[in-house]
Design a protein around this motif. Structure first.
Motif, PDB file in Angstrom:
ATOM      1  N   SER A 128      31.249  46.525  46.450  1.00  0.00           N
ATOM      2  CA  SER A 128      31.624  45.519  47.436  1.00  0.00           C
ATOM      3  C   SER A 128      30.456  44.555  47.627  1.00  0.00           C
ATOM      4  N   PRO A 129      30.728  43.304  47.982  1.00  0.00           N
ATOM      5  CA  PRO A 129      29.642  42.358  48.221  1.00  0.00           C
ATOM      6  C   PRO A 129      28.711  42.797  49.346  1.00  0.00           C
ATOM      7  N   GLU A 130      29.257  43.547  50.303  1.00  0.00           N
ATOM      8  CA  GLU A 130      28.441  43.951  51.459  1.00  0.00           C
ATOM      9  C   GLU A 130      27.462  45.072  51.132  1.00  0.00           C
ATOM     10  N   ALA A 131      27.702  45.822  50.075  1.00  0.00           N
ATOM     11  CA  ALA A 131      26.778  46.889  49.694  1.00  0.00           C
ATOM     12  C   ALA A 131      25.442  46.269  49.303  1.00  0.00           C
ATOM     13  N   SER A 132      24.363  46.895  49.728  1.00  0.00           N
ATOM     14  CA  SER A 132      23.024  46.330  49.497  1.00  0.00           C
ATOM     15  C   SER A 132      22.485  46.629  48.111  1.00  0.00           C
ATOM     16  N   SER A 133      23.227  47.369  47.301  1.00  0.00           N
ATOM     17  CA  SER A 133      22.792  47.662  45.943  1.00  0.00           C
ATOM     18  C   SER A 133      22.817  46.400  45.088  1.00  0.00           C
ATOM     19  N   ILE A 167      37.330  52.365  38.817  1.00  0.00           N
ATOM     20  CA  ILE A 167      37.021  51.220  39.684  1.00  0.00           C
ATOM     21  C   ILE A 167      36.743  50.022  38.781  1.00  0.00           C
ATOM     22  N   LYS A 168      37.532  48.982  38.899  1.00  0.00           N
ATOM     23  CA  LYS A 168      37.459  47.897  37.927  1.00  0.00           C
ATOM     24  C   LYS A 168      37.098  46.532  38.518  1.00  0.00           C
ATOM     25  N   GLU A 169      36.802  46.471  39.808  1.00  0.00           N
ATOM     26  CA  GLU A 169      36.418  45.176  40.376  1.00  0.00           C
ATOM     27  C   GLU A 169      35.578  45.352  41.627  1.00  0.00           C
ATOM     28  N   ILE A 170      34.813  44.304  41.923  1.00  0.00           N
ATOM     29  CA  ILE A 170      34.015  44.242  43.151  1.00  0.00           C
ATOM     30  C   ILE A 170      34.860  43.530  44.198  1.00  0.00           C
TER      31      ILE A 170
END
Length: 326
Positions: free
Chosen positions: A212-217, A299-302
């Motif tokens: 996800s965009p919100e993940a800081s990784s 899992i195939k998309e952000i």
């Protein structure tokens, strides 16, 4: 029956022991992952109706305080902190949690008897992560409010038992009376339905929320996850602390060392310091440690965290209506 669950009258929420325990809309919990789950991800998941967790395992106490304070400003919904109990500054982390009046704490990697009573004295809801029915019972005896039973499929540090989620959840359900959350290999609403059918009352998802965009990784790590295929992760470093990660140059070095009978000391030296930070936070896909679960293969998309929660919830509702459709 130990538990019950039902959709609310409008169908926009679920009512069971987990949603009531945390005060949330859906029994969907975002795992407190190192280098991925800061205040942005936790607040986004909580605002979407699930329970977001700040992952304290990669934070110094002052950094944890900053993330808690920012999360409070970003959401008026419940959120929590995931705290590995083996952290060297654990007492300082506990002090921050108490001072900031965090209401929910998920503990892991340690003895729940050590801190559960202290946290509950301050009105905190305590959940502990386990990998076996035996330890789930110890958690119940220690007074925790719920347990997360995490199967062998999960990413990051894992149990030595290597019990799959499909086997673990029924075993834990038969052992404890308190609420049960399933983790490991869960990324869809259908998987959530399956876990509740086997006795869980909520699900904890990590790998899905990494994407996800919100993940800081690091974006490079996120892209490596969505590009991963079945069989691209492996549980390794079993002489130290077992960890599931994506196969890369670092993994190959570990594998070669283990095959020649490397000692614990040699493996510790090879692991070095900040290996996970280099991989997941800084984006070193070759020599970094890329911790992720087996479910990365599907899992195939952000996607934004809000979309993930909504998609899982909608699929769960559809499956509950017709479990044999696909």
């Amino acid at each position: 029956m130990l538990f019950e669950g039902k959709f609310t009258a409008d169908g926009n929420a679920f009512d069971n022991r987990i949603t009531r325990l945390f005060g949330i809309q859906y029994p969907i919990i975002q795992a407190g992952m190192i280098w991925a789950s800061g205040w942005r991800l936790a607040s986004a998941v909580s605002n979407a109706g699930g329970l977001g967790l700040i992952g304290a395992g990669s934070m110094y106490p002052n950094v944890l305080r900053e993330h808690i304070q920012k999360c409070k400003k970003a959401t008026d919904k419940p959120f929590g902190v995931n705290l590995p109990l083996l952290y060297p500054d654990i007492d300082k982390h506990i002090a921050v949690i108490l001072e900031e009046k965090v209401k929910i704490v998920f503990t892991s990697a340690g003895n729940p008897k050590t801190w559960t009573a202290k946290l509950k004295e301050h009105g905190i809801t305590v959940v502990h992560v386990v990998s076996s029915a035996k330890f789930a019972k110890k958690c119940e005896d220690a007074g925790v409010d719920a347990v997360v039973a995490e199967g062998f499929e999960a990413g990051g540090h894992n149990g030595r038992e290597e019990t799959t989620t499909l086997v673990l959840i029924p075993a834990v359900r038969e052992t404890i009376q308190i609420p049960l959350i399933a983790a490991g290999g869960i990324a869809t609403g259908r998987a959530m339905y399956a876990m509740l059918a086997m006795g869980a009352e909520g699900v904890q998802m990590g790998s899905r929320f990494v994407c996800s965009p919100e993940a800081s990784s690091n974006i490079a790590f996120k892209e490596a996850v969505v590009n991963a295929n079945e069989g691209d992760t492996v549980l390794t470093l079993k002489k130290l602390t077992p960890v599931r990660l994506i196969k890369n140059a670092f993994y190959k070095a570990i594998q070669e060392a283990e095959e020649r009978g490397a000692s614990t000391e040699e493996l510790t030296t090879l692991l070095g310091r900040a290996r996970a930070k280099h991989g997941m936070f800084e984006g070193d896909l070759n020599t970094g440690e890329l911790e992720i679960g087996q479910v990365s293969g599907i899992i195939k998309e952000i996607q934004p965290a809000t979309e993930i929660v909504a998609e899982v919830w909608d699929e769960f509702k559809q499956t509950a209506t017709n479990p044999f459709s696909y």
